[in-house]
Motif scaffolding. Structure first.
Motif, short mmCIF file in Angstrom:
data_model
loop_
_atom_site.label_atom_id
_atom_site.label_comp_id
_atom_site.label_asym_id
_atom_site.label_seq_id
_atom_site.Cartn_x
_atom_site.Cartn_y
_atom_site.Cartn_z
N GLU A 5 -3.38 12.06 8.31
CA GLU A 5 -3.57 11.15 7.18
C GLU A 5 -2.49 11.33 6.13
OE1 GLU A 5 -7.48 11.23 5.54
OE2 GLU A 5 -8.35 10.11 7.21
N VAL A 6 -2.06 12.57 5.89
CA VAL A 6 -1.02 12.80 4.89
C VAL A 6 0.32 12.25 5.37
CG1 VAL A 6 0.35 14.56 3.70
CG2 VAL A 6 -2.14 14.77 3.80
N THR A 42 10.49 1.73 2.38
CA THR A 42 11.64 1.68 3.30
C THR A 42 11.34 2.34 4.64
OG1 THR A 42 12.60 3.77 2.50
CG2 THR A 42 13.20 1.75 1.31
N SER A 43 10.11 2.84 4.85
CA SER A 43 9.80 3.52 6.10
C SER A 43 9.65 2.51 7.24
CB SER A 43 8.50 4.32 5.97
OG SER A 43 7.36 3.49 6.08
N TYR A 44 9.72 3.02 8.46
CA TYR A 44 9.66 2.12 9.61
C TYR A 44 8.30 1.44 9.73
CZ TYR A 44 7.02 5.57 12.34
OH TYR A 44 6.06 6.43 12.80
N ARG A 45 7.25 2.04 9.15
CA ARG A 45 5.94 1.40 9.21
C ARG A 45 5.86 0.18 8.29
NH1 ARG A 45 1.38 3.95 11.34
NH2 ARG A 45 0.06 3.35 9.59
N LEU A 94 2.26 9.12 3.65
CA LEU A 94 3.61 9.20 3.10
C LEU A 94 4.48 8.05 3.63
CD1 LEU A 94 4.25 13.05 3.35
CD2 LEU A 94 4.03 11.71 1.24
N LEU A 95 4.35 7.78 4.92
CA LEU A 95 5.12 6.68 5.51
C LEU A 95 4.67 5.33 4.95
CD1 LEU A 95 5.26 7.84 9.24
CD2 LEU A 95 7.17 7.76 7.63
N ASP A 96 3.37 5.15 4.82
CA ASP A 96 2.86 3.88 4.31
C ASP A 96 3.22 3.68 2.84
OD1 ASP A 96 1.80 3.24 6.75
OD2 ASP A 96 -0.23 3.92 6.27
N GLY A 97 3.35 4.78 2.10
CA GLY A 97 3.69 4.68 0.69
C GLY A 97 5.17 4.49 0.42
#
Length: 209
Positions: free
Chosen positions: A165-166, A176-179, A170-173
């Motif tokens: 979840e962490v 610019t992340s790939y997600r 972090l990726l969802d927040g």
């Protein structure tokens, strides 16, 4: 719960000694594999000993996730710990548990109940055999959960959920992340197997393997 307990599960997977290359060079975690110094040519790492880079060479496996830490991690050098009058500070296990206590992290059983997961029984944890009657420090609980319920091959329900979840959060927040990338975007770096970019592929791309 993440930084000071769950994500420290990797401490239990560190081996005491590693084979570095085909020349037979080996290295202890400390001081040989701790960095901060030039690497002699005969000790340059052959990454086939750490990642699956070809079908002819099986890399060294990490230790299973359990409550046993490598000897070197229980006797950290002063160069890592610094000067201390507390001998226990040289033990990474002690430092991990002390960190959780200092931050007043909830017990593993408390988090399991909050998640709706059946907590480990006292006999599964095993600390009651040493006279300990309280609930389990989170760091120890996460290691024991993996050991008891998954034979040390991967994290259990509590540890796995905290870590996942962490990292996903972090990726969802990160916009610019790939997600959060455009749905039309696809990775462009070369990989051995289409659609499955691994650390081995990254090493090949960096021309170190």
């Amino acid at each position: 719960e993440f930084a000071d307990a769950a994500y420290r599960f990797g401490h239990s997977q560190i081996r005491n000694r590693y084979t570095l290359n085909a020349k037979g060079a080996t290295g202890n975690v400390f001081p040989d594999c701790a960095g901060t110094c030039p690497v002699p040519h005969e000790r340059v790492i052959d990454w086939r000993y750490f990642f699956t880079l070809d079908s002819h060479h099986t890399p060294q496996a990490s230790k299973k996730i359990d409550t046993s830490l490598a000897h070197a991690l229980l006797h950290l050098p002063t160069s890592v710990v610094g000067d201390t009058t507390t001998p226990e500070q040289h033990s990474l296990a002690y430092r991990d548990l002390e960190r959780g206590l200092a931050l007043n992290l909830p017990a593993g059983e408390t988090i399991a109940r909050y998640m709706g997961v059946e907590p480990l029984r006292a006999n599964d944890v095993g600390l009651n055999k040493l006279g300990y009657q309280g609930e389990t420090p989170l760091f120890y609980y996460i290691l024991k959960e993996a050991e008891v319920r998954n034979s040390g091959h991967f994290l259990g329900s509590v540890g796995g959920r905290i870590v996942a979840e962490v990292l996903l959060g972090l990726l969802d927040g990160d916009p610019t992340s790939y997600r959060n990338a455009d749905n039309a975007w696809t990775p462009t770096l070369p990989c051995e197997r289409a659609g499955d970019f691994t650390l081995a592929d990254l090493l090949r791309f960096a021309s170190v393997a």
